[in-house]
Design a protein around this motif. Structure first.
Motif, PDB file in Angstrom:
ATOM      1  N   ILE A 359       0.893  -1.124   0.142  1.00  0.00           N
ATOM      2  CA  ILE A 359       0.080  -0.154  -0.030  1.00  0.00           C
ATOM      3  C   ILE A 359       0.750   1.341   0.211  1.00  0.00           C
ATOM      4  O   ILE A 359       1.726   1.527   0.821  1.00  0.00           O
ATOM      5  N   SER A 360       0.547   2.039  -0.970  1.00  0.00           N
ATOM      6  CA  SER A 360       1.339   3.336  -1.189  1.00  0.00           C
ATOM      7  C   SER A 360       0.493   4.530  -0.491  1.00  0.00           C
ATOM      8  O   SER A 360      -0.510   4.885  -1.113  1.00  0.00           O
ATOM      9  N   SER A 361       0.686   4.544   1.078  1.00  0.00           N
ATOM     10  CA  SER A 361      -0.424   5.183   1.736  1.00  0.00           C
ATOM     11  C   SER A 361      -0.158   6.867   1.857  1.00  0.00           C
ATOM     12  O   SER A 361       0.907   7.001   2.136  1.00  0.00           O
ATOM     13  N   ALA A 380      -4.875   5.072  -0.839  1.00  0.00           N
ATOM     14  CA  ALA A 380      -4.139   4.151  -1.193  1.00  0.00           C
ATOM     15  C   ALA A 380      -3.575   4.334  -2.627  1.00  0.00           C
ATOM     16  O   ALA A 380      -4.489   4.006  -3.490  1.00  0.00           O
ATOM     17  N   LEU A 381      -2.462   5.000  -2.890  1.00  0.00           N
ATOM     18  CA  LEU A 381      -2.158   5.235  -4.564  1.00  0.00           C
ATOM     19  C   LEU A 381      -2.066   4.095  -5.138  1.00  0.00           C
ATOM     20  O   LEU A 381      -1.285   3.109  -4.808  1.00  0.00           O
ATOM     21  N   THR A 382      -2.134   3.964  -6.552  1.00  0.00           N
ATOM     22  CA  THR A 382      -2.207   2.778  -7.057  1.00  0.00           C
ATOM     23  C   THR A 382      -1.366   3.065  -8.461  1.00  0.00           C
ATOM     24  O   THR A 382      -1.199   4.224  -9.006  1.00  0.00           O
ATOM     25  N   ASP A 504       0.565   0.317   7.219  1.00  0.00           N
ATOM     26  CA  ASP A 504       1.102   1.518   6.170  1.00  0.00           C
ATOM     27  C   ASP A 504       0.299   2.830   6.551  1.00  0.00           C
ATOM     28  O   ASP A 504       0.677   3.909   6.593  1.00  0.00           O
ATOM     29  N   ASP A 505      -1.054   2.773   6.591  1.00  0.00           N
ATOM     30  CA  ASP A 505      -1.995   3.677   6.736  1.00  0.00           C
ATOM     31  C   ASP A 505      -1.777   4.452   8.304  1.00  0.00           C
ATOM     32  O   ASP A 505      -1.730   5.432   8.300  1.00  0.00           O
TER      33      ASP A 505
END
Length: 550
Positions: A359-361, A380-382, A504-505
């Protein structure tokens, strides 16, 4: 062979064993006889579910010696208990003796009854849920208390448990049955998932009706209070009517007045098995429970972890309004409802370059001058971190999504955690900001020290003090198959003792909370300084003319 119902079979054995059978045991018998393809039986600790299961297995083999049962417990020794219990019922039950239904061969782990024609798969096959049973086949698979702290203590353990349970799909003979029996041990309980799959359920709580109150001296219920507990653990107490409280009935309403204020009160109706679980025994059990979650999960069958929740998301205050930028007296101000926002922080914790992170949070937190932190967005960036066109211009990726957030909320500065990704993400974001003509500072930080400690230090205080609010966009997007959002689930499941877990969040939120300094707000400016009287004498006021010559 005389075929009888399971309830009749159970009552005959109870007569042999001189058992006193409570009425709810017959309800359990009726449920087990006809639970269909998927069943869930939940009962409090000590209410005889394993004993009933022993008799039930014997009844199934009495009805059909070719019936194949795979019984799985938390461990091999746990599963063996039911195997031995079933064997004992076959030896002592009058109907099994009459028709010579008994154990013919095999050991505790796997054995066959007389009359079985299957030479490969035992009538009873008992194994722990984590043991290898790939080659097994069964008409009925039983999962007896497979959810225990040791099986769900870490994300890896939970995933392994779910994988073993999924293997049962291939073991079950078409048209077979699958039964789950137990008590929950976590918010993300296996039994909650089974209910969502459409299982036929029989859930018998210790007390059918319940209400909880905090910091009260009076309470109102719509049922007659029978058990009233104060507190939990060693300081808990079963209150007595006439001594600790009095009850006044007004129609269908009961007004309870306590002799003193209590920080925690649980008001219950009659117990499920009052003859066995007397008030004295229940008070002893209440005192032996270390946490209120342990009591709720093991006796009231609520999906809660046995231990305390360090980061309880229910302590956050939800809100749904959006910030508004206004201009007044030649200055821009941001308002969130009636609160003035004096700070906004954004933290990006990229996943690229990290092990065990998917997760890119991004966390966006607003701050007012009362010290309240508003968790306004959790995204959450995708996709790729950055994408380019044929000419090398930035046209998309995670940094492009970040630019949208920065532009929408007038963010003036963003902090990027560079652990694992080096300087690639900050440089990519600066390029995207330039391409979008957005002015925003980019800070880089390399986090050191224990992450769990960092999360607790940042979030536990605001949570407990009621200074952490959360926007509905964060809580209204439940994951597939879940009751709550990913963020809420991760907060509830957060365990400071586990190093690898979905956090991650929480990490990005903790960074966004601490990136803004604490301010002395309006609440303090309203108080005048309490000055002490000036008791010292002075020389009065003297006027003097001064003439300076050059």
């Amino acid at each position: 062979m005389i075929k009888v119902s399971f309830a009749a079979f159970y009552l005959v054995y109870a007569e042999v064993m001189n058992w006193v059978v409570p009425d709810f045991h017959l309800d359990v018998c009726d449920f087990l006889e006809d639970y269909g393809a998927l069943g869930l039986l939940m009962m409090p600790r000590g209410h005889g579910k394993s004993t009933i299961l022993d008799v039930y297995n014997a009844w199934k083999l009495y009805c059909s010696p070719d019936h194949l049962i795979l019984h799985q417990g938390a461990t091999d020794p746990d599963a063996y208990k039911v195997s031995r219990g079933t064997e004992q019922v076959l030896e002592r039950h009058p109907l099994c003796q009459i028709f010579n239904i008994k154990k013919a061969r095999g050991e505790t782990q796997k054995w066959w009854v007389s009359g079985s024609t299957d030479v490969r798969h035992g009538s009873i096959h008992a194994r722990g849920i984590l043991s290898n049973v790939t080659g097994a086949r069964a008409n009925e698979i039983q999962n007896d208390d497979v959810e225990v702290p040791s099986n769900i203590g870490t994300p890896e353990a939970r995933e392994k448990l779910l994988y073993r349970l999924s293997e049962q799909t291939h073991i079950l003979i078409p048209g077979g049955q699958k039964l789950f029996v137990g008590t929950p041990h976590t918010h993300d309980s296996l039994y909650t998932r089974i209910q969502k799959l459409g299982a036929k359920c029989l859930i018998l709580k210790m007390f059918e009706k319940e209400k909880r109150f905090e910091q009260v001296i009076e309470a109102i219920t719509d049922y007659k209070p029978v058990y009233i507990f104060s507190g939990i653990g060693t300081n808990s107490k079963l209150l007595k009517e006439g001594t600790d409280y009095c009850v006044e009935q007004k129609g269908n309403i009961y007004l309870i007045t306590f002799d003193e204020s209590h920080y925690l009160i649980d008001v219950y109706s009659e117990a499920l098995w009052p003859e066995r679980f007397t008030p004295q025994i229940m008070e002893e059990r209440r005192r032996e429970c270390r946490t209120i979650n342990e009591w709720d999960s093991q006796y009231q069958l609520h999906a809660k972890p046995v231990g305390n929740v360090r980061l309880d998301p229910d302590k956050m205050i939800p809100y749904e309004i959006e910030p508004v930028l206004k201009r007044a007296n030649g200055q821009h101000i941001m308002l969130l409802g009636e609160r003035q926002i004096v700070g906004i922080t954004m933290r990006w914790d990229p996943s690229s370059g990290k092990l065990k992170s998917d997760i890119s949070s991004v966390a966006l937190v607003l701050h007012d001058d009362f010290g309240v932190k508003y968790w306004h967005r959790s995204v959450a960036l995708t996709g790729d971190v950055v994408t380019h066109d044929a000419h090398g211009n930035i046209i998309g990726g995670q940094v492009w999504q970040l630019c949208d957030l920065i532009k929408d909320f007038y963010v003036t500065s963003i902090t990027i955690e560079t652990n694992g990704i080096g300087n690639f993400a900050p440089a990519a974001l600066k390029g995207a900001l330039k391409a979008r003509r957005i002015r925003c500072g980019v800070k880089e930080i390399h986090s050191t020290g224990a992450k769990n400690k960092r999360i607790l230090e940042a979030l536990e205080g605001p949570l407990v003090s009621g200074l952490l609010w959360v926007h509905t966009s964060v809580i209204d997007t439940p994951e597939e198959g879940e009751n709550s959002s990913r963020q809420y689930k991760n907060m509830r499941m957060f365990n400071p003792a586990v190093t690898e877990q979905p956090d991650d969040d929480l990490d990005s939120l903790a960074g966004a909370v601490t990136d803004s300094p604490e301010r002395v707000g309006k609440i303090h400016r309203q108080n005048e300084v309490n000055e002490s009287p000036n008791w010292r004498s002075d020389g009065g006021v003297v006027e003097a003319a001064l003439d300076f010559e050059h």
